[in-house]
Scaffold this active site. Structure first.
Site, mmCIF file in Angstrom:
data_model
loop_
_atom_site.group_PDB
_atom_site.id
_atom_site.type_symbol
_atom_site.label_atom_id
_atom_site.label_comp_id
_atom_site.label_asym_id
_atom_site.label_seq_id
_atom_site.Cartn_x
_atom_site.Cartn_y
_atom_site.Cartn_z
ATOM 1 N N CYS A 153 2.546 -1.280 -4.594
ATOM 2 C CA CYS A 153 3.017 -0.621 -3.027
ATOM 3 C C CYS A 153 3.615 -1.696 -2.095
ATOM 4 O O CYS A 153 2.832 -2.380 -1.455
ATOM 5 C CB CYS A 153 2.181 0.393 -2.801
ATOM 6 N N CYS A 193 2.271 -1.244 0.889
ATOM 7 C CA CYS A 193 0.495 -2.202 1.552
ATOM 8 C C CYS A 193 0.840 -3.478 1.397
ATOM 9 O O CYS A 193 -0.159 -3.918 2.222
ATOM 10 C CB CYS A 193 -0.030 -0.924 0.127
ATOM 11 N N ASP A 194 1.862 -3.516 0.374
ATOM 12 C CA ASP A 194 1.020 -5.654 0.316
ATOM 13 C C ASP A 194 1.969 -6.587 0.668
ATOM 14 O O ASP A 194 2.060 -7.715 -0.100
ATOM 15 C CB ASP A 194 0.796 -5.724 -1.687
#
Ligand code: FAD
Ligand code: NAP
Length: 321
Positions: free
Chosen positions: A137, A140-141
């Site tokens: 992701c 997200c990261d």
């Protein structure tokens, strides 16, 4: 003490399919109860720009869209439950689903909208380095890779979108694809090829993820060219795996009819499964389109079909009295 909660229509999943089913079921006075699962809002909450959901001339954000859908479903009367279903008994009605909390949720009709989860490569080092450089992701990261080098694996819309997103943070993004052409939409490919931070390595697979340091963090990838068999090493700080998704249908194995890849088989043109009263909507039953708008569309169908099913069941019960 575990409790039992009943609703005429029980919906599993809070992505576009489940939330749209909830909106339609609530407006049809079917008093839906929706179990949201571990990812409230579904896959659209891990993306940023959404440009193809009809109704919005300007680019919108995935999490915002899902927040709006949830508010709409709440506004029309959906009962939301925060739980993850761990077992399901579809052998009789009402259908019974047990949550991680121990509570049991029953429904006279059931709409399965549990979507899909990221697929992993299954190569040495991948699992051990998840969270230490390996991710599925970028939204997200990606932030953790500011000023660093990253690689993305895959050739679909997700891989291209993740690559482009990562150029906002990383200095260099290498897209590694096993074939010599991408399956992503042309408009996305054009943007990708025009971005100077992106390079594409064609006809290549990642064979191993290698770490270094204590605790170990991702340091490089072992690559193999599928055309000439040559091996090479690519030094990277991050690896984003974007090779598609697997339908979240393990719960229903040996109960609902599925295809080889685990997608629920619905009657063509319908969301009906092999069990009367159980309907499947969204990515769980769609191996072809897998879009937010198609998930919402089949979510709508499932609620209407659940309503018809309950009306028929009630008429039969009344006639038998
Ligand atoms: P999902 O969105 O997968 O939601 C599944 C829901 O089920 C989740 O709420 C989860 O918590 C719940 N659940 C799962 N298991 C359980 C369980 N055991 N018990 C209870 N609940 C459970 N599509 C577009 O149209 N436009 C885009 O721009 C776009 N961008 C995307 C970007 C990315 C990075 C990804 C991965 C996908 C993108 N898609 C896009 C595809 C789109 O997100 C999916 O097609 C859509 O979300 C599918 O909706 P769904 O409701 O079927 O399932
Ligand atoms: P996808 O379209 O199924 O693409 C998966 C990619 O990963 C393919 O290119 C595939 O290669 C590759 N792949 C699969 N298994 C692999 C393996 N073991 N090793 C190496 N490569 C592997 O999946 P997706 O990109 O996640 O998209 C899923 C759905 O969501 C699609 O319908 C897509 O349109 C939609 N989506 C839409 C948007 C958008 O509209 N903006 C954004 C993201 C996703 P091959 O090409 O060789 O098969």
């Amino acid at each position: 003490m575990p409790a039992t909660h009943h609703a005429p229509v029980l919906i599993l999943g809070s992505g576009p399919a489940g939330l749209t089913a909830a909106i339609y079921a609530a407006r049809a006075a079917l008093q839906p109860m929706l179990v949201a699962g571990l990812q409230p809002g579904g896959q659209m909450t891990i993306t940023t720009d959404v440009e193809n959901y009809p109704g919005f001339a300007a680019t919108i954000q995935g999490p915002w869209l899902m927040e709006q859908m949830q508010k709409q479903a709440e506004h029309v009367g959906t009962r939301f439950v925060q739980d993850q279903i761990v077992t399901a008994d579809l052998s009789r009605r009402p259908f019974a689903c047990t949550g991680d909390s121990g509570d049991v949720y029953t429904g006279d009709a059931l709409i399965v909208a549990t979507g899909a989860s990221a697929r992993w490569l299954g190569i040495p080092g991948e699992e051990a380095l998840r969270g230490f450089g390996v991710s599925a992701c970028a939204t997200c990261d990606g932030f953790f890779f500011r000023g660093k080098k990253v690689a993305v694996v895959g050739g679909g819309n997700t891989a291209v979108e993740e690559s482009l997103f990562l150029t906002n943070h990383a200095t260099q993004v290498t897209l590694i694809h096993r074939r010599d052409s991408l399956r992503a939409e042309k408009i996305m490919q054009t943007r990708l090829f025009a971005n100077p931070k992106v390079s594409v390595v064609w006809d290549t697979v990642v064979e191993e993820v290698l770490g270094s340091g204590t605790p170990a963090a991702l340091a490089s990838l072992k690559l193999r060219n599928l055309k000439n068999g040559a091996s090479s090493t690519l030094a990277v700080d991050g690896l984003f795996v974007a090779i598609g998704h697997t339908p979240n249908t393990g719960l229903f194995k040996d109960q609902l009819a599925m295809d080889r890849e685990g997608y629920i088989v619905a009657r063509p043109g319908s969301t009906e499964t092999n069990i009367p009263g159980v309907f499947a909507a969204g990515d769980v039953q769609d191996r072809v389109f897998r879009q937010a708008v198609t998930a919402a569309g089949t979510g709508c169908m499932s609620a209407i079909e659940a309503g018809h099913f309950l009306a028929r069941a009630e008429a039969v019960a009344r006639a038998a009295q």
